[in-house]
Motif scaffolding. Sequence first.
Motif, mmCIF file in Angstrom:
data_model
loop_
_atom_site.group_PDB
_atom_site.id
_atom_site.type_symbol
_atom_site.label_atom_id
_atom_site.label_comp_id
_atom_site.label_asym_id
_atom_site.label_seq_id
_atom_site.Cartn_x
_atom_site.Cartn_y
_atom_site.Cartn_z
ATOM 1 N N LYS A 449 40.376 47.766 40.129
ATOM 2 C CA LYS A 449 39.786 48.976 39.556
ATOM 3 C C LYS A 449 38.444 48.690 38.880
ATOM 4 O O LYS A 449 37.522 49.496 38.966
ATOM 5 N N SER A 450 38.359 47.548 38.211
ATOM 6 C CA SER A 450 37.137 47.223 37.477
ATOM 7 C C SER A 450 36.034 46.673 38.363
ATOM 8 O O SER A 450 34.897 46.552 37.925
ATOM 9 N N GLY A 451 36.368 46.326 39.622
ATOM 10 C CA GLY A 451 35.358 45.819 40.534
ATOM 11 C C GLY A 451 35.239 44.312 40.570
ATOM 12 O O GLY A 451 34.424 43.773 41.335
ATOM 13 N N ARG A 452 36.031 43.593 39.774
ATOM 14 C CA ARG A 452 35.990 42.130 39.835
ATOM 15 C C ARG A 452 36.479 41.623 41.186
ATOM 16 O O ARG A 452 36.094 40.549 41.635
ATOM 17 N N CYS A 453 37.345 42.395 41.810
ATOM 18 C CA CYS A 453 37.829 42.104 43.164
ATOM 19 C C CYS A 453 37.673 43.393 43.964
ATOM 20 O O CYS A 453 38.091 44.458 43.501
ATOM 21 N N ASN A 454 37.067 43.322 45.147
ATOM 22 C CA ASN A 454 36.806 44.564 45.886
ATOM 23 C C ASN A 454 37.670 44.738 47.117
ATOM 24 O O ASN A 454 37.542 45.735 47.827
ATOM 25 N N ILE A 455 38.571 43.786 47.398
ATOM 26 C CA ILE A 455 39.504 43.932 48.525
ATOM 27 C C ILE A 455 40.917 43.727 47.998
ATOM 28 O O ILE A 455 41.217 42.693 47.392
ATOM 29 N N LEU A 456 41.782 44.706 48.211
ATOM 30 C CA LEU A 456 43.179 44.624 47.783
ATOM 31 C C LEU A 456 44.072 44.754 48.998
ATOM 32 O O LEU A 456 43.993 45.747 49.729
#
Length: 545
Positions: A449-456
Motif C-alpha cells: 500500500k505504501s509503495g515500498r513494494c509494487n508487486i504483490l
Amino acid sequence: MAMRVMNFALGPLGRWRPFAAVKWRHMRRTFATNPDYIGQDPYSSSGRDPYAPRRRFDQGGERRPRRDEEDFSGSFEGSHRGRPPLTGGGMPDRMGNLGQNLRHLNWEEERLVTFQKNFYNEHPEVMSMTAEQVTAAYKALSANVEGRKPHPRPVMSFDHLSLAEDLLQSVRSSFDTPTPIQSVGWPTALSGRDMVGIAQTGSGKTLAYVLPALVHIAAQPSLSPGDGPIGLVLAPTRELANQIHSEVVRFTEGTRIRSTAVFGGVPRYGQAADLRRGVEILIATPGRLLDFLEAGTTNLKRITYLTLDEADRMLDMGFEPQIRKVVSQIRPDRQTLMWSATWPKEIQRLARDFCREDPVKLTIGTEELSLNPNIEQQIEVVGEYEKRDRFMSWIKSVAADETKVLVFTETKRGADSLCRELQYQNLSANAIHGDKEQRQRDRTLFDFKSGRCNILIATDVAQRGLDIKDVAFVVNYDVPKTLEDYIHRIGRTARGGAKGTAVTFFPADAYTPDMIRMARAISKAVRDVGQVPPKELLDLGGSRR
C-alpha cells in the motif's frame, strides 16, 4: 528394613516391567504418532510442552496454528488441520460449536439505553426535487430502490449532507462526488432505516456505512465501565476487517470515538485489552468475536448500529451459524445494514430475519455479480510451457515505473516460486497467502500500500477485502475456478471510479470441461461490458459469435 512395593504389568516381548514404565512408554508412543497430540507433553498436566516448537505440522505437512492463532476468519487454508466439521447442509461449519455457551438474553428484562436513530436533515435542493427528477437521478445512477415508502431522494453532492466540515473534508479527499451507492445509501442510513445494499466491488460501499455509523455513534450516550461497543461491523476475513478499521481510524482521528478490530490469526491479548478499555465501534470476524463473547471479555448489549459487510462471502465461507449467534446477543431494535455483491436466496433469508419491518433494498446495477466496465480486460492465450516467460516479459514492461501490480496464483507454492523469480530479476515483489503469519501478512500489505513494494503475488486470500485504490494491473497468472472468483479478483483494480487493467494468462492447451466452461464464461463477461474477447479464447470455448 522397609521394602518398596511396586506394581508390575506385562510389557513388550512378554516381559514383566514396572507398571509406571509400561504406562509412560504407551503414552509417549501415543503422543508421538497421533496428530491430535503432536507438540504436547504427556508428562505435563496441561498437555502442552512449553519447549515444543511453535510451528507444528500435521501428517499432511501443513502448518497447524496454535490455539491463540487459529484462523476462524479467512479461507480454509488456515483452518485447523484443513478439515472443518460439516453442518447439516451447504458449506461446512468452520467453527463447530463455538458460541454454544452464550446465554440466551431476554430483552424485556434487560436495562437498555435509549438511543436516537434519525439524523438526516434533507437539504433544500434535495427536498425540492420532483418525482420525475428523482426517477431521472436513479436512472443516471443505475440505482433501483425497493421497500417501504417514502424512498430516500439521492444526494448528488457532498454539500447536500449536513455534516461537520472536518468530516466532509476527509470525504472529499477520497471522492470527487458521491458514488451511486453513497448517493442513496447515505440518506437511507442517516434516516435510521434498515437497508440492504447490493453493489459491485470497488463501489465505495465501505464509506457508505462508515460515515453514518460515526454520526450515529457520536450522538449516543457515552460508554459506562463494562459497556460493550455501540457500532459493530462483521466482516468475513481479517484482511477486510483490518482495512475497514483503517478507514474508521482515518475518520475518527481527533474525536472521542475509539475503535478496534478483532480477528483470528494473531494473539488475542491486545484485542482483549482494547475491548476491556471500551470502544465505540468494533470491526470483527465472527469466530474471534464469539470467542470473546463466551469469555465475557465484552458484550453486545449497547450495539444499536449493526453492519454485515460482504454478507454473501460470509455465507459462502460457512459463517451463517456464527452470524446468527452473534446477532442473538444484540438488541432487536437496532439499526441493521447488510451489504452484498449478489442477492441469492440465502442473503434474502438473512435480510428477512435480521432487518426490522420492510428494509430499503438498494441495488446498483444488477442483482447478479457483474463486471466493472472501467476495467480493461486483456486475455493472453498461451501454452503452459511459455507462460512464465510471457509473464516475466510483460511484467518487466509495466512494473519498471513503480506501477502497482497484483498477481493471483492458484497455490501457495506457486506464489512463493513466482515471488522468488521476480526478486531474482531485481523486481520489488512480495507474496501473501494462508501459510504466512498474520504479522508478516500485515507487513507485506503495508509495504504494498505504501509503495515500498509494487508487486504483490497472492492466493485467493486477497481475492476480496483488499481496497488499494492505486492498483493499476491485476494479473490472473492462474485462471480462477469460477466466474465469480474471476470478477472478484479483477475487481481489485479500478476502485472508486478509477480505471484499471486486468490481464489473464489462459492456457492454450487446456481442454478440460472446467477450462472450456471458464473460456465461455470469461468471453461472455468481456462482451457484456462492450469489449471484444480474443479469437483464441472464443475457439477454446467453442464459440465464435
